[in-house]
Scaffold this motif. Structure first.
Motif, PDB file in Angstrom:
ATOM      1  N   THR A  19      -2.263   8.696  -4.231  1.00 59.02           N
ATOM      2  CA  THR A  19      -3.191   8.533  -5.351  1.00 59.02           C
ATOM      3  C   THR A  19      -2.993   9.677  -6.343  1.00 59.02           C
ATOM      4  OG1 THR A  19      -4.936   9.790  -4.208  1.00 59.02           O
ATOM      5  CG2 THR A  19      -4.976   7.383  -3.962  1.00 59.02           C
ATOM      6  N   GLY A  54       0.063   4.514  -0.233  1.00 60.09           N
ATOM      7  CA  GLY A  54      -0.417   5.711   0.455  1.00 60.09           C
ATOM      8  C   GLY A  54      -0.486   6.956  -0.406  1.00 60.09           C
ATOM      9  N   THR A  67      -2.655  -3.140  -8.300  1.00 60.88           N
ATOM     10  CA  THR A  67      -1.814  -2.019  -7.846  1.00 60.88           C
ATOM     11  C   THR A  67      -2.337  -0.692  -8.389  1.00 60.88           C
ATOM     12  OG1 THR A  67       0.140  -3.443  -7.724  1.00 60.88           O
ATOM     13  CG2 THR A  67       0.523  -1.068  -7.919  1.00 60.88           C
ATOM     14  N   LYS A 127      -5.291   0.978  -6.692  1.00 59.54           N
ATOM     15  CA  LYS A 127      -5.003   1.609  -5.390  1.00 59.54           C
ATOM     16  C   LYS A 127      -4.561   3.057  -5.551  1.00 59.54           C
ATOM     17  CE  LYS A 127      -3.252  -2.643  -3.275  1.00 59.54           C
ATOM     18  NZ  LYS A 127      -2.006  -3.309  -2.809  1.00 59.54           N
ATOM     19  N   ASP A 185       0.875  -1.174   0.000  1.00 63.15           N
ATOM     20  CA  ASP A 185       0.000   0.000   0.000  1.00 63.15           C
ATOM     21  C   ASP A 185       0.911   1.222   0.000  1.00 63.15           C
ATOM     22  OD1 ASP A 185      -1.846   1.940   0.262  1.00 63.15           O
ATOM     23  OD2 ASP A 185      -2.691   1.243   2.156  1.00 63.15           O
TER      24      ASP A 185
END
Length: 369
Positions: A249, A247, A275, A278, A245
């Protein structure tokens, strides 16, 4: 009766199984770029049938047809008769090389790898300001295109591995030489030995590859079987990253190009999308995706031997990205990045990245505030 050519002994039934239905023509990237029926899978199978019937020989006159195939496997994926065209083409090329007929670009590549450790004949690889050949849990194996042509992407990928605290080392890698089998030559045993020895010396349990073709070669070719025998796992970077993850975007519209070597040849479709979803809420698919994805035109040696047609294939793919309003095109192969970037027109404003490179850029921006 003994066959004149080895491809016939192995694939005669499959060549005869081709029903000339033409399903392959609709999906062949070479036909899409050239509109020449002789260059699609059906045309190639008709020619090989004439070879088996003794009407023509495998000689220089067939180089343009049989060596102009990206081996993307879209024809095989869509063939109702199950004809494995890429394997047939590779076997016929092997017979042609044996008979002394080969495209000069591929003959040259084979000769280069007799004298050098990479397909570009360059003396020294970038070290990316990192120590090599260290003891580590993972080896990151870059591949020739990532080392010598897309070093910016590779540098960003290594930065990302550092950010997420992966224990890895680079090695004094040499070309895996798997691509030679696509164009009629055998893998170089001495190069395979160098890679295996360098990997084993690190004590690593996993090899993470930046190149899907290297991944295929390590996983499937007899010259690299020792890696599996010694308990070493080989995965592509997209498989490795899907569990993290990051963190971050992006608000940009993102699409994804499936590399043929990762998708149709390895069945890896969802890992990269896991991936990308996310980090990109506005992720959109192009019209042709996953098993149906258009080839970028870089594979099978076509980029080096038939550059104009290779670029035309890449432009067809970029048209699909433009049609969905993509601002960012992600992929997972340095060869695809290289060819798509070369084909991009000045008026086209989208950017093209390998996914790790784009994630690293987002993380850098987040850190800078």
């Amino acid at each position: 009766m003994t066959s004149k050519y080895e491809f016939e002994e192995k694939f005669r039934d499959q060549v005869l199984r081709c029903s000339r239905c033409g399903f392959c023509q609709a999906v062949c990237p070479v036909f899409g770029a050239t509109l020449r029926p002789a260059l699609n899978a059906r045309g190639k199978m008709l020619l090989l049938k004439e070879v088996m019937d003794g009407k023509i020989d495998l000689n220089d006159e067939l180089i343009e047809t049989l060596f102009q195939c990206t081996t993307c496997a879209s024809c095989y994926e869509n063939c109702p008769s199950g004809v494995n065209v890429p394997e047939i083409i590779k076997a016929a090329r092997k017979d042609m090389v044996k008979a002394g007929s080969c495209h000069p670009a591929f003959k040259g590549m084979n000769e280069v790898l007799d004298k050098h450790t990479n397909i570009y004949a360059e003396a020294e690889a970038e070290d990316f300001d990192r120590k090599k050949n260290q003891q580590a849990e993972n080896v990151y194996f870059v591949g020739c295109v990532g080392l010598y042509r897309e070093d910016e992407s590779t540098s960003a990928t290594l930065d990302l591995l550092d950010r997420i605290e992966v224990d890895y080392t680079l090695i004094d890698e040499v070309c895996c030489s798997g691509v030679l089998e696509d164009v009629g030559f055998p893998i170089k045993d001495h190069l395979a030995r160098k890679n295996i020895d360098a990997i084993l010396a690190t004590g690593a349990k996993t090899v993470i590859t930046g190149c899907p073709y290297c991944s295929r070669t390590f996983d499937n070719k007899a010259q690299y079987a020792e890696l599996k025998e010694r308990g070493i796992k080989v995965i592509h970077i997209t498989q490795f990253l899907q569990g993290f993850d990051f963190g971050v975007t992006t608000d940009k519209r993102v699409t994804y190009h499936d590399p043929c070597d990762l998708g149709r040849h390895c069945g890896i479709y969802e890992e990269p999308r896991n991936t990308i979803r996310k980090i990109a809420p506005d992720f959109v698919e192009m019209a042709d995706n996953r098993e149906s994805a258009l080839c970028c035109g870089a594979g099978g040696g076509v980029r080096g031997a038939y550059a104009k047609n290779s670029i035309a294939m890449a432009r067809r793919r970029l048209d699909q990205a433009e049609a969905v309003g993509a601002e960012i095109i992600l992929t997972e192969c340095n060869s695809c990045v290289h060819n798509l970037a070369n084909a991009k027109l000045r008026k086209q404003k989208f950017k093209i990245y390998n996914t790790p490179q784009f994630i690293n850029e987002l993380m850098e921006e987040a850190e800078e505030g």
